[in-house]
Scaffold this motif. Structure first.
Motif, short mmCIF file in Angstrom:
data_model
loop_
_atom_site.label_atom_id
_atom_site.label_comp_id
_atom_site.label_asym_id
_atom_site.label_seq_id
_atom_site.Cartn_x
_atom_site.Cartn_y
_atom_site.Cartn_z
N LEU A 1 0.78 -1.16 0.08
CA LEU A 1 -0.07 -0.01 -0.12
C LEU A 1 0.78 1.22 0.00
N ARG A 2 1.93 1.36 0.92
CA ARG A 2 2.75 2.49 0.82
C ARG A 2 3.51 2.57 -0.52
N ALA A 3 4.23 1.72 -0.86
CA ALA A 3 4.90 1.80 -2.18
C ALA A 3 4.14 2.08 -3.25
N ALA A 4 2.91 1.58 -3.50
CA ALA A 4 1.94 2.10 -4.41
C ALA A 4 1.38 3.73 -4.34
N SER A 5 1.21 3.93 -3.13
CA SER A 5 0.52 5.08 -2.77
C SER A 5 1.62 6.23 -3.20
N LYS A 6 3.06 5.93 -2.91
CA LYS A 6 4.01 6.75 -3.34
C LYS A 6 4.06 7.23 -4.69
N ILE A 13 -0.56 4.80 -10.34
CA ILE A 13 -1.20 3.55 -9.49
C ILE A 13 -2.45 4.03 -8.72
N ASP A 14 -3.50 3.21 -9.06
CA ASP A 14 -4.66 3.15 -8.28
C ASP A 14 -4.58 2.26 -7.02
N VAL A 15 -4.85 2.62 -6.01
CA VAL A 15 -4.74 1.77 -4.77
C VAL A 15 -6.08 1.63 -4.28
N LEU A 16 -6.54 0.44 -3.89
CA LEU A 16 -7.76 -0.08 -3.36
C LEU A 16 -7.41 -0.86 -2.05
N SER A 17 -7.79 -0.26 -1.09
CA SER A 17 -7.48 -1.06 0.19
C SER A 17 -8.83 -1.41 1.21
N ASN A 18 -10.02 -1.32 0.34
CA ASN A 18 -11.16 -1.74 1.34
C ASN A 18 -12.01 -2.24 -0.02
N PRO A 19 -12.76 -3.44 0.23
CA PRO A 19 -13.69 -3.88 -0.82
C PRO A 19 -15.03 -2.82 -1.15
#
Length: 167
Positions: free
Chosen positions: A135-140, A145-151
């Protein structure tokens, strides 16, 4: 058309039945781990578009599954900048790929912690290592990059991508 890539490694597999077909229809290659990959394969028609992280990295999951995604081929393709010649060279050198979407949710540590009958070994197994790092690497690299952390985010993501035609 460029190849689009997505990493999916989730504890909570809710709503994958919506997200995975959307990704498949929009020509994403999905990279996934163990139990998540089994779930992803339930919702795909073209099984060749789903790649095991272990096959991609050419490294098996180790330490009873504690180490799956922590690998330069994964982590180079997340924070690496596509507009930076040095980063591009590094990615080519290790035969890695850039990723466009990261779908990760974490082990339910807080929920497990609330159980007063839980033993320390189970509690420790619910400390997520790779998920936070993904999550942190993608958010950087949020510009790429789209980041999805919750369904609960999947429906909005699908709707936004469909309406903007930014696939």
């Amino acid at each position: 058309m460029s190849i689009k890539r997505c990493i999916i490694s989730v504890f909570n597999k809710q709503n994958l039945n919506k997200l995975v077909p959307f990704l498949e229809q929009n020509n994403y290659i999905i990279y996934s781990t163990g139990g998540t990959m089994k779930e992803v394969l339930k919702y795909t028609k073209d099984k060749t578009k789903v790649v095991s992280i272990s096959d991609y990295t050419e490294s098996p999951e180790i330490c009873d599954g504690r180490v799956k995604t922590l690998h330069p081929k994964i982590f180079g393709g997340l924070p690496g900048l596509r507009t930076n010649e040095s980063h591009l060279s590094d990615i080519i050198k290790i035969k890695a790929n850039f990723f466009d979407i990261v779908v990760v949710n974490l082990y339910p540590f807080e929920q497990v912690l609330k159980n007063k009958f839980i033993n320390e070994d189970i509690l420790l197994e619910n400390i997520d290592i790779g998920g936070h790092t993904l999550l942190r690497a993608a958010s950087k690299n949020y510009k790429f990059i789209d980041v999805l952390s919750n369904p609960s985010q999947y429906d909005d993501f699908i709707s936004n991508k469909t309406n903007k035609k930014e696939l």
